[in-house]
Design an enzyme around this catalytic site. Structure first.
Site, short mmCIF file in Angstrom:
data_model
loop_
_atom_site.label_atom_id
_atom_site.label_comp_id
_atom_site.label_asym_id
_atom_site.label_seq_id
_atom_site.Cartn_x
_atom_site.Cartn_y
_atom_site.Cartn_z
CB ALA A 293 -16.21 6.92 -17.17
CB CYS B 290 -1.26 5.32 17.26
SG CYS B 290 -2.82 6.23 17.32
CG HIS C 157 -14.16 -0.88 -1.07
ND1 HIS C 157 -14.09 -1.43 -2.33
CD2 HIS C 157 -15.26 -1.43 -0.49
CE1 HIS C 157 -15.11 -2.28 -2.49
NE2 HIS C 157 -15.83 -2.28 -1.40
CG ASN D 9 -12.40 4.12 -7.32
OD1 ASN D 9 -12.54 2.91 -7.44
ND2 ASN D 9 -12.72 4.97 -8.26
CB VAL D 10 -8.36 3.27 -1.70
CG1 VAL D 10 -9.21 2.11 -1.20
CG2 VAL D 10 -7.29 2.77 -2.67
N GLY E 250 -17.91 2.66 -14.02
CA GLY E 250 -16.59 2.01 -13.99
C GLY E 250 -16.39 0.98 -12.90
CB THR E 251 -17.88 -0.68 -10.36
OG1 THR E 251 -17.74 -1.84 -9.54
CG2 THR E 251 -19.34 -0.29 -10.47
CB SER E 252 -16.08 -5.55 -12.62
OG SER E 252 -15.68 -5.69 -11.28
CE1 TYR F 220 -4.04 -1.74 -0.44
CE2 TYR F 220 -3.05 -3.26 1.12
CZ TYR F 220 -4.02 -2.98 0.17
OH TYR F 220 -4.96 -3.92 -0.17
#
Ligand code: OAD
Length: 239
Positions: free
Chosen positions: A220, A136, A109, A92-93, A176-178, A56
């Site tokens: 899109a 943290c 998400h 989307n992240v 735009g999503t499957s 990530y």
């Protein structure tokens, strides 16, 4: 096209494709080059947190450098010029909706620029790396930060709000999503059940296309601006 009062736009990786970000399931997509079980499950994170953080952190650099495209900008235009409440539910992240000036964005998400402390539950916002040593800033405990990405096996974020939006929307756009990852794939069913008109914007037919009233095929970045132009034109003609 009628006058709509509550519009919900569900977005997936395809809306960011024209900004240069890889989708998940395309050839050469993120899940083609990585195993979901290694980087996107809670078990993977428990097993090898250093590897998951590294994945990530790398993705974050790429994603944060990306710029919004005409599809994201069309949503801003709709929000400014069409007299309705327009909400964006995104899988989307990335932060391209925000960068384009979209309002009312719900990242179900998670977000790539956030980590959550598993000790105190507080969120750390950062564009920098997070690793197994990160302390943290809220509780001062180290080694408990997890990317604020919803892994398979975890609950989605903002679901109470999402449920409320889906029940009262009169226009539902999926861009735009499957449509293979649940529960987001079922949002169209809820919206349709409660009476919304439903439109799908994609390059190709998807597996849950049965629930959509209309399919608008194409990139899109072209189809969504054209659709928004029509909506705004209709509203002006009706005045
Ligand atoms: P996918 O990669 O599954 O699907 C992307 C969709 O976008 C496909 O249906 C493409 O045909 C379409 N597409 C690609 N380029 C497009 C363009 N320019 N214009 C319109 N459509 C285009 O991505 P998602 O559906 O977003 O979860 O995947 C859902 C979730 O699966 C992701 O949020 C991710 C992943 O596991 C997490 O990481 C938590």
């Amino acid at each position: 096209m009628g006058k709509f009062k509550n519009i919900v736009i569900l977005t997936g990786a395809g809306i960011s494709a024209e900004s240069g970000l890889a989708t998940f399931r395309a050839a050469n997509g993120l899940w083609n080059n990585h195993k979901v079980e290694d980087v996107a499950t809670i078990e993977a994170f428990q097993r090898n947190p250093a590897y998951v953080h590294e994945f990530y952190n790398d993705l974050k650099k790429e994603v944060l450098a990306a710029k919004p495209n005409a599809a994201h900008q069309a949503i801003t235009r709709l929000q400014k010029e069409y007299p309705a409440e327009v909400s964006v539910i995104t899988q989307n992240v990335d932060l391209l909706h925000e960068k384009a000036g979209n309002q009312n964005v719900y990242h179900i998400h998670g977000q790539i620029n956030q980590a959550v402390c598993l000790n105190c539950g507080q969120i750390l916002e950062t564009s920098g790396d997070v690793d197994t040593e990160t302390v943290c800033p809220h509780c001062g405990i180290g080694g408990m930060m997890k990317p604020n990405i919803v892994f398979f096996g975890e609950n989605l974020l903002y679901m109470d709000k999402v449920d409320e939006l889906l029940r009262r929307c009169d226009l539902f756009l999926s861009v735009g999503t499957s449509g293979v990852v649940f529960p987001a794939a079922a949002f169209v069913q809820t919206a349709k059940y409660y009476g919304a008109a439903t439109y799908e914007f994609n390059l190709e037919a998807t597996s849950n296309n049965f629930y959509f009233d209309q399919h608008i095929m194409g990139p899109a970045g072209t189809t969504l601006p054209a659709f928004v132009d029509e909506m705004i034109k209709d509203i002006k003609n009706a005045d």
